[in-house]
Design an enzyme around this catalytic site. Structure first.
Site, PDB file in Angstrom:
ATOM      1  N   TYR A   1       0.969  -7.176   8.161  1.00  0.00           N
ATOM      2  CA  TYR A   1       0.384  -5.973   8.452  1.00  0.00           C
ATOM      3  C   TYR A   1      -1.162  -5.938   7.789  1.00  0.00           C
ATOM      4  O   TYR A   1      -1.801  -4.992   8.179  1.00  0.00           O
ATOM      5  CB  TYR A   1       1.372  -4.877   7.923  1.00  0.00           C
TER       6      TYR A   1
ATOM      7  N   ASN B   1     -14.313   4.012   9.782  1.00  0.00           N
ATOM      8  CA  ASN B   1     -15.447   4.072  10.878  1.00  0.00           C
ATOM      9  C   ASN B   1     -16.406   2.821  11.062  1.00  0.00           C
ATOM     10  O   ASN B   1     -17.230   2.948  11.619  1.00  0.00           O
ATOM     11  CB  ASN B   1     -16.097   5.252  10.790  1.00  0.00           C
TER      12      ASN B   1
ATOM     13  N   GLU C   1     -15.009   9.229  18.698  1.00  0.00           N
ATOM     14  CA  GLU C   1     -15.742   7.921  19.072  1.00  0.00           C
ATOM     15  C   GLU C   1     -16.792   8.055  20.116  1.00  0.00           C
ATOM     16  O   GLU C   1     -17.720   7.178  20.038  1.00  0.00           O
ATOM     17  CB  GLU C   1     -14.645   6.970  19.227  1.00  0.00           C
TER      18      GLU C   1
ATOM     19  N   GLU D   1     -20.502  10.929  16.167  1.00  0.00           N
ATOM     20  CA  GLU D   1     -20.183   9.806  15.566  1.00  0.00           C
ATOM     21  C   GLU D   1     -21.266   8.833  15.354  1.00  0.00           C
ATOM     22  O   GLU D   1     -21.279   8.085  14.452  1.00  0.00           O
ATOM     23  CB  GLU D   1     -19.086   9.462  16.331  1.00  0.00           C
TER      24      GLU D   1
ATOM     25  N   ASP E   1      -7.267   5.884  -3.913  1.00  0.00           N
ATOM     26  CA  ASP E   1      -6.505   4.870  -3.446  1.00  0.00           C
ATOM     27  C   ASP E   1      -6.068   3.802  -4.529  1.00  0.00           C
ATOM     28  O   ASP E   1      -7.048   3.437  -5.287  1.00  0.00           O
ATOM     29  CB  ASP E   1      -7.363   3.970  -2.398  1.00  0.00           C
TER      30      ASP E   1
ATOM     31  N   HIS F   1      -3.100   1.476   6.829  1.00  0.00           N
ATOM     32  CA  HIS F   1      -3.333   1.339   5.244  1.00  0.00           C
ATOM     33  C   HIS F   1      -2.924   2.588   4.786  1.00  0.00           C
ATOM     34  O   HIS F   1      -3.315   3.696   5.523  1.00  0.00           O
ATOM     35  CB  HIS F   1      -4.723   0.868   5.007  1.00  0.00           C
TER      36      HIS F   1
ATOM     37  N   ASP G   1     -17.855  -0.744  12.338  1.00  0.00           N
ATOM     38  CA  ASP G   1     -17.990  -1.322  13.657  1.00  0.00           C
ATOM     39  C   ASP G   1     -17.588  -2.972  13.442  1.00  0.00           C
ATOM     40  O   ASP G   1     -17.505  -3.588  12.584  1.00  0.00           O
ATOM     41  CB  ASP G   1     -19.361  -1.398  14.161  1.00  0.00           C
TER      42      ASP G   1
ATOM     43  N   CYS H   1       0.715  -1.323  -0.203  1.00  0.00           N
ATOM     44  CA  CYS H   1      -0.094   0.167  -0.059  1.00  0.00           C
ATOM     45  C   CYS H   1       0.836   1.145   0.313  1.00  0.00           C
ATOM     46  O   CYS H   1       0.607   2.320  -0.708  1.00  0.00           O
ATOM     47  CB  CYS H   1      -0.865  -0.025   1.095  1.00  0.00           C
TER      48      CYS H   1
END
Length: 618
Positions: free
Chosen positions: A502, A376, A426, A431, A336, A312, A378, A253
Site C-alpha cells: 500500500y 498535488n 485538477e 490548479e 503527520d 496515506h 505532478d 500510517c
C-alpha cells in the site's frame, strides 16, 4: 473527572470552575483573607515571568477582576467557602499544584497545600483560546467523540474502519501530557502554545529518533509485536507505552494517525483523521514524483526514491496561526506522525495550513512543500536508456495524485470529501497556477517538464475491467485508436501486473505480455491481458494491492506511451439474515451469514473448486 479513588480534577483553560473549601471555623468576609497560589507541577523555581506561578486573592461576590487569573467568592456559610476560579485562556497546559493561604483576624496565618495537582487543558469552547472552534456540533465531533472512522483501501475501493480513540480511559491523558512534555520536548514552559504542542506530538507519537509511542513496520514480518491491521483503537497502545516507556510494536500510517487523534483530543485540541488516496511521498522537495522505466516497461525500483501510496493518513488540528502574522492561514492545519522525512532534525510534520497548501504557498511553516506534494505533485515518467544516455520524458500526469481526500462527517457515520479544501479542480486554471506558484518557490528544475514530441495520430486508452472480488479473474486492456487518415502504425505493447504494497513499493510480477499489432488508419485495436485467480492468489501481499502498467512504442516515431494504475481486489460480500424475531440490544439472537460471491479453494493438485461458505451464529 472519574468518581473513584484515583479521580483527578481536569479543567479547560479560560473556563471557570468552582472550588469548595471546608474551614476550621466560620469565614468572616470583613476580617479574613484568602489567596490562591497556583504553580506548574515539576518546575523547580516557578516564576511569574514564565507563567509558571500565579497568585490571586479571593475577591468579594460579583467583583470583576482585571487579572487573567481570578478567584471570586460565590457563597460562604458556616465553615464552608465556595470560590469560582477562572484560569488564563493562554496559560500553560499541564498539571498545576495549588496552595491556599489564609490571613486570620488575629494576625495569624495558615497555609494549605493540596496533595493532588489538577490538569488544565486547551479549550475549544473559549473564544480567547487559540484552538477555539465556534460550532458546537464540530466540538462534539472533533473533541468529545471517542470513536471515529479511518479510511483505508484505494480511491476506487475505500475501506472505512472504526477506531476507538478512548481519550477518557485510564492513563491516556497522563500519557498525552508525557508525550508532549517529555518525549516531544516542548517543555513545561512551551505548552501554552497549541502550534508547538501539535508539532511536538507529531514527533512524539513515532519512535525512530525520540523513543516515542509507536514503532513503525512496513514489512511483512510482525513477529515480536502486533500487526498494524489488528489494532482497533488507541487505548492499549498508549497504556502500554505509558507503563513501560517503550515504543509499542507495530504501526503504519493509520495507527499513527489514530493515536495522534487520541492524544490531541485528550489535551483539548480539535483533531480529525484525514485520508489522501494516491498520496505522493516526495523525497527530494521537487514537487514531482519521478518514475524511471526500462525498455521492458518495468518501473525501475532501484532508481526510484519517490513513491505514491495507495492511501496515506494524517491529521488535521484546528487552531489560530498567530505565529504567521496573518489571519489568512487560521483553521485546519496538517500534522503527520508517520515518520517519513526529517523536519528540523526530527521525524515530525506540521502544522501547516490547509489554506496555504491549496494556494501553493509552500514556504509557510511548517513543511508546506511536503504536504503540497502529497496532494498535488505532478507524476513524471522517464525512459531510462542507461547511465550514458539522456533521460527521455515519456509522460507527465497532473491528475493522478491526491485523490478523494476523506474524513468522517460531523455527526454521521459517513464519509466527507474534503478534496476541494486542499486543491482546486485538477482541470482548472487555478490548479495549474497554484502548481506553478509552488514550483517557483521551490526552485524546481523545469527541464523535466519538456514535452515529448507531438504525436496525436494514435489515442491510447488504458483500463482495468471488472469489479474484482478475491477469487475472480480480471482483465487489463489497452485500446488504440488510429486517427490518421492515410497511415498505418505498428505498435509494440507491454502489459504487466505486479504485486504492490500500500506504500507503493512494487513486488513480485504476477503476469506480463508483450505483443506487436498493426493499427490501421481509422481503425481500433485492443490488447487484453487476462489474469486468473490461480495466477495471482499466491502473490497477494498485505492489503491485496496490485500495480498494472502499460508501455507502448509506436514504430518509426519517437513516441512512447506509458500509463499505470493501482487497484485492490476486494473481499467477498457477506449477506447476513436474521432468522427470527427482532434484534434487541443485549440479547442473543440467531442469524445466518453467507458469502454472496463464492471463493475458490486451492487443491493439492493445482486445481480449484468453488465453495460457497455459509455459517450460522448465535
Amino acid at each position: 473527572m472519574r468518581r473513584n479513588k484515583g479521580a483527578r480534577l481536569v479543567v479547560r483553560r479560560g473556563q471557570a470552575f468552582r472550588m469548595k473549601l471546608t474551614l476550621s471555623r466560620r469565614y468572616y468576609r470583613d476580617r479574613d483573607a484568602i489567596s490562591f497560589v497556583f504553580m506548574v507541577t515539576g518546575v523547580e523555581k516557578p516564576s511569574y515571568g514564565h507563567g509558571t506561578l500565579v497568585v490571586t486573592p479571593l475577591l468579594p461576590e460579583n467583583t470583576e477582576s482585571q487579572d487573567i487569573w481570578s478567584a471570586t467568592l460565590v457563597d460562604a456559610y458556616d465553615n464552608v467557602v465556595i470560590a469560582q476560579i477562572l484560569t488564563d485562556p493562554e496559560c500553560i497546559v499541564g498539571e498545576w499544584n495549588f496552595e491556599i493561604d489564609t490571613k486570620l483576624m488575629h494576625d495569624g496565618a495558615l497555609s494549605y497545600s493540596h496533595p493532588d495537582p489538577f490538569i488544565v487543558l486547551f479549550n475549544p469552547w473559549c473564544p480567547d483560546d487559540d484552538v477555539y472552534l465556534e460550532s458546537e456540533e464540530e466540538r462534539k465531533e472533533y473533541v468529545l467523540s471517542d470513536t471515529g472512522l479511518l479510511y483505508r483501501g484505494s480511491y476506487n475501493r475505500m475501506r472505512p474502519a472504526v477506531w476507538k480513540y478512548a481519550q477518557y480511559e485510564k492513563d491516556v491523558l497522563e500519557c498525552s501530557l508525557y508525550l508532549a512534555h517529555t518525549v516531544g520536548e516542548v517543555g513545561l514552559h512551551g505548552t501554552y502554545d497549541a502550534v508547538q504542542v501539535a508539532r511536538a506530538l507529531s514527533a512524539a507519537v513515532n519512535s525512530p529518533d525520540d523513543y516515542g509511542a509507536v514503532f513503525g513496520n512496513w514489512s511483512t514480518d510482525f513477529s515480536g509485536g502486533t500487526p498494524p491491521t489488528k489494532w482497533v483503537g488507541s487505548m492499549k497502545i498508549l497504556q502500554q507505552f505509558y507503563n513501560k516507556k517503550k515504543p509499542v510494536k507495530y504501526g503504519q500510517c493509520w495507527v499513527f494517525s489514530g493515536v495522534l487523534t487520541t492524544v490531541c483530543r485528550a489535551l483539548g485540541i480539535p483533531c480529525r483523521n484525514v485520508t489522501c488516496y494516491a498520496a505522493a511521498h516526495d523525497t527530494q522537495s521537487s514537487l514531482t514524483v519521478d518514475y524511471f522505466v526500462d525498455e521492458d516497461g518495468r518501473v525501475m525500483e532501484e532508481l526510484n526514491s519517490d513513491s505514491i501510496w495507495n492511501f496515506h493518513m494524517w491529521n488535521e488540528v484546528w487552531m489560530t496561526r498567530r505565529d504567521l502574522g496573518t489571519t489568512d492561514f487560521n483553521g485546519w492545519q496538517v500534522i503527520d506522525a508517520t515518520p517519513q522525512e526529517l523536519s528540523g532534525r526530527k521525524y515530525q510534520c506540521g502544522p501547516t495550513s490547509v489554506v496555504a497548501v491549496k494556494r501553493g504557498d509552500v514556504k509557510i511553516a511548517y513543511d508546506g512543500g511536503f504536504v503540497f506534494s502529497e496532494v498535488n505533485a505532478d507524476k513524471v515518467f522517464w525512459r531510462y536508456n542507461g547511465p550514458t544516455q539522456p533521460l527521455k520524458l515519456l509522460r507527465k500526469d497532473i491528475n493522478g495524485i491526491g485523490l478523494a481526500l476523506s474524513t468522517k462527517a460531523v455527526g454521521s457515520w459517513t464519509r466527507q470529501d474534503i478534496t476541494e479544501d486542499y486543491k482546486y479542480d485538477e482541470k482548472s486554471s487555478e490548479e495549474r497556477s497554484s502548481m506553478l506558484k509552488a514550483l517557483k518557490q521551490s526552485a524546481s528544475i523545469f527541464s523535466r517538464y519538456y514535452l515529448n514530441e507531438e504525436f496525436n495520430d494514435i489515442k491510447f486508452d488504458f483500463e482495468l475491467r471488472d469489479d474484482i472480488v478475491i477469487g475472480s479473474p480480471f482483465s487489463v486492456v489497452v485500446k488504440m485508436v488510429n486517427k490518421s487518415r492515410d497511415q498505418d502504425y505498428t505498435v509494440t505493447v507491454i502489459l504487466r501486473v505486479d504485486a504492490v504494497t500500500y506504500t507503493g513499493k512494487v513486488g513480485d510480477s504476477v503476469k506480463k505480455t508483450k505483443e506487436e499489432v498493426v493499427v490501421k488508419k481509422g481503425q481500433t485495436e485492443e490488447i487484453v491481458l487476462h489474469v486468473s485467480y490461480e495466477e495471482y492468489y499466491k502473490r497477494l501481499v498485505d492489503q491485496a494491492d496490485f500495480n498494472i502498467a502499460c508501455l507502448a512504442t509506436v514504430h518509426d516515431t519517437n513516441f512512447e506511451y506509458f500509463a499505470q494504475d493501482d487497484f485492490r481486489v476486494r473481499k467477498p460480500d457477506i449477506k447476513i439474515k436474521i432468522e427470527a424475531g427482532e434484534p434487541v440490544v443485549g440479547q442473543e439472537m440467531t442469524v445466518s451469514a453467507s458469502l454472496i460471491n463464492p471463493l475458490p479453494v486451492p487443491l493439492k493438485n493445482g486445481q480449484f473448486v468453488l465453495k460457497d461458505q455459509a455459517l450460522r451464529n448465535n
